[in-house]
Design a protein around this motif. Structure first.
Motif, PDB file in Angstrom:
ATOM      1  N   ILE A 123       0.865  -1.180   0.000  1.00  0.00           N
ATOM      2  CA  ILE A 123       0.000   0.000   0.000  1.00  0.00           C
ATOM      3  C   ILE A 123       0.899   1.227   0.000  1.00  0.00           C
ATOM      4  CG2 ILE A 123      -1.873   1.238   1.174  1.00  0.00           C
ATOM      5  CD1 ILE A 123      -2.492  -1.314   2.700  1.00  0.00           C
TER       6      ILE A 123
ATOM      7  N   ILE B  45      -4.195   1.788   8.384  1.00  0.00           N
ATOM      8  CA  ILE B  45      -3.440   1.238   7.247  1.00  0.00           C
ATOM      9  C   ILE B  45      -2.446   0.184   7.727  1.00  0.00           C
ATOM     10  CG2 ILE B  45      -1.728   1.806   5.486  1.00  0.00           C
ATOM     11  CD1 ILE B  45      -3.226   4.543   5.230  1.00  0.00           C
ATOM     12  N   LEU B  46      -1.739   0.480   8.805  1.00  0.00           N
ATOM     13  CA  LEU B  46      -0.752  -0.480   9.316  1.00  0.00           C
ATOM     14  C   LEU B  46      -1.419  -1.736   9.858  1.00  0.00           C
ATOM     15  CD1 LEU B  46       1.704   2.001  11.063  1.00  0.00           C
ATOM     16  CD2 LEU B  46       2.081   0.747   8.923  1.00  0.00           C
TER      17      LEU B  46
ATOM     18  N   ALA C  70      -2.370  -3.740   6.835  1.00  0.00           N
ATOM     19  CA  ALA C  70      -1.172  -4.315   6.208  1.00  0.00           C
ATOM     20  C   ALA C  70      -0.634  -5.500   7.013  1.00  0.00           C
ATOM     21  CB  ALA C  70      -0.099  -3.243   6.077  1.00  0.00           C
TER      22      ALA C  70
ATOM     23  N   VAL D 158       4.117  -1.269   3.487  1.00  0.00           N
ATOM     24  CA  VAL D 158       3.520   0.071   3.463  1.00  0.00           C
ATOM     25  C   VAL D 158       4.615   1.082   3.167  1.00  0.00           C
ATOM     26  CG1 VAL D 158       2.218   1.815   4.727  1.00  0.00           C
ATOM     27  CG2 VAL D 158       1.748  -0.613   5.133  1.00  0.00           C
TER      28      VAL D 158
ATOM     29  N   GLU E 136       5.144   5.091   2.582  1.00  0.00           N
ATOM     30  CA  GLU E 136       4.524   6.409   2.742  1.00  0.00           C
ATOM     31  C   GLU E 136       5.047   7.384   1.692  1.00  0.00           C
ATOM     32  OE1 GLU E 136       4.223   7.976   6.924  1.00  0.00           O
ATOM     33  OE2 GLU E 136       5.513   6.240   7.298  1.00  0.00           O
TER      34      GLU E 136
ATOM     35  N   ALA F 155       5.882   3.647   8.628  1.00  0.00           N
ATOM     36  CA  ALA F 155       5.717   2.425   7.835  1.00  0.00           C
ATOM     37  C   ALA F 155       7.066   1.783   7.530  1.00  0.00           C
ATOM     38  CB  ALA F 155       4.950   2.759   6.556  1.00  0.00           C
TER      39      ALA F 155
END
Length: 387
Positions: free
Chosen positions: A130, A145-146, A149, A156, A158, A185
């Motif tokens: 991502i 998000i983490l 993931a 991930v 950023e 990330a």
């Protein structure tokens, strides 16, 4: 224009570069060298990451992260990378030019940031990463998000090109030093394009990460695939930060926090002063605070998370508003007039019909910078309110 979108000359006039420039001339170190090493140490410490490598641009930073992960066996050709549709096109180019597949994610209508509620629907057996984009200076919901993931074993990366210095006040509060954009990330990419909150006097970029193997691999790839002169162990490219740009960036890094604070003051004035029925103001992200947080701490989180690289209005009469401001001597820009998946360069994705596509016909960025004085801000507010 009487009021330019951003006065880069005025921003840079606050610094005295001459003495350091002459010192660099006498050293005759123009690519990499001591200034680059010093900047990498200082910028990684500022971000709260263990390592940093300076590269040629923000695009290069993203490209090199993905290419290094392929060298390390964590990505393979045609793997899928989830990326927002409403970003600068470099976010997607870094994916396709590594022979990977972009999966375009819709934004949240409220704040234009990646819609984490859509991630499940975008997941496939080929999904491997991502790439959240901290758009306009505001952090995406990194906790969500983490967590996603980790659940699906995804990398991930950023894209922090617009978010230098942004941080969550309540995110990993026990960490020393403070963690900022790019350090939450697996890796973070930065651009030092002159108009950024931390801008060079030319092109430049950086990667930050706690992953030593990743940083070491990026260094080799970015140096023509070479660790030792004329010995090339990897298929590489030429992407190195000029030492003169590193010297400029070292000076400007010291002012970044105060510059971001100045931008917040301009944004606060806009948020309080602009009142027009046809204009929607930018919203602060509303991520759920920890249950132990007080309301005051939550407010601090919101204030800290946004460094206001851009102040983006929304109006169904956007074009008329832009013309009205132009007539008042006020420059404005559109970030971005077309979503990535509607660009000719991504013709194979043009038929995609993603949510909130009308945002691109309604958004308008107005001037905001660390050197914008109150009189200028009030003139812009007055012009908008009289639209």
């Amino acid at each position: 224009m009487e009021i330019p979108f951003i006065d880069i000359a005025k921003i840079n006039a606050r610094f005295c570069f001459t003495q350091a420039f002459e010192k660099n001339l006498s050293r005759a170190q123009f690519i990499l060298g001591e200034e680059c090493q010093a900047f990498e140490r200082e910028f990684s410490a500022y971000c709260g990451a263990k390592y940093c490598v300076g590269v040629g641009s923000g695009y290069d930073a993203l490209f090199l992260i993905l290419k290094a992960y392929k060298e390390l066996g964590k990505l393979r050709d045609f793997d899928e990378v989830i990326v927002p549709k409403n970003s600068y096109v470099a976010s997607a180019f870094a994916i396709t030019q590594n022979n990977l597949t972009p999966i375009f994610a819709p934004p949240r209508e409220k704040d234009f940031l990646l819609d984490c509620s859509a991630l499940d629907s975008l997941l496939s057996p080929r999904t491997r990463a991502i790439m959240p984009v901290h758009l306009f200076g505001q952090l995406c919901d990194m906790r969500a998000i983490l967590d996603f993931a980790k659940k699906h074993d995804l990398l991930v990366i950023e894209d922090s090109a617009q978010a230098h210095g942004a941080y969550f006040a309540n995110f990993n509060t026990e960490s020393k030093p403070l963690k900022r954009a790019g350090s939450y990330a697996n890796a973070g990419a930065f651009s030092f394009y002159p108009a950024k909150n931390l801008g060079a006097l030319g092109d430049g970029g950086a990667v930050v990460s706690d992953d030593e193997a990743l940083i070491r691999t990026i260094r080799v790839i970015a140096n023509s695939g070479s660790e030792k002169k004329y010995i090339h162990t990897l298929q590489g490219v030429n992407s190195r930060l000029d030492s003169i740009q590193a010297m400029f960036l070292r000076q400007k890094l010291k002012a970044l926090d105060s510059d971001n604070s100045a931008r917040r003051e301009v944004a606060k004035a806009y948020l309080q002063g602009i009142k027009h029925k046809d204009i929607l103001l930018p919203a602060l992200a509303d991520y759920e605070p920890d249950s132990t947080q007080s309301a005051q701490t939550s407010d601090i989180l919101h204030a800290s998370s946004h460094v206001w690289h851009l102040f983006v209005l929304r109006s169904p009469r956007r074009d008329a508003l832009q013309e009205h401001l132009r007539a008042q001597g006020i420059e404005s820009l559109i970030h971005y007039p077309l979503p990535i998946h509607k660009q000719k360069a991504f013709a194979q994705y043009n038929a995609l019909n993603l949510p909130n596509q009308d945002l691109h016909s309604q958004i308008l960025s107005i001037p905001i910078s660390q050197v914008q004085d109150e009189a200028t801000t009030q003139k812009i507010i007055h012009a908008i309110n009289n639209f």
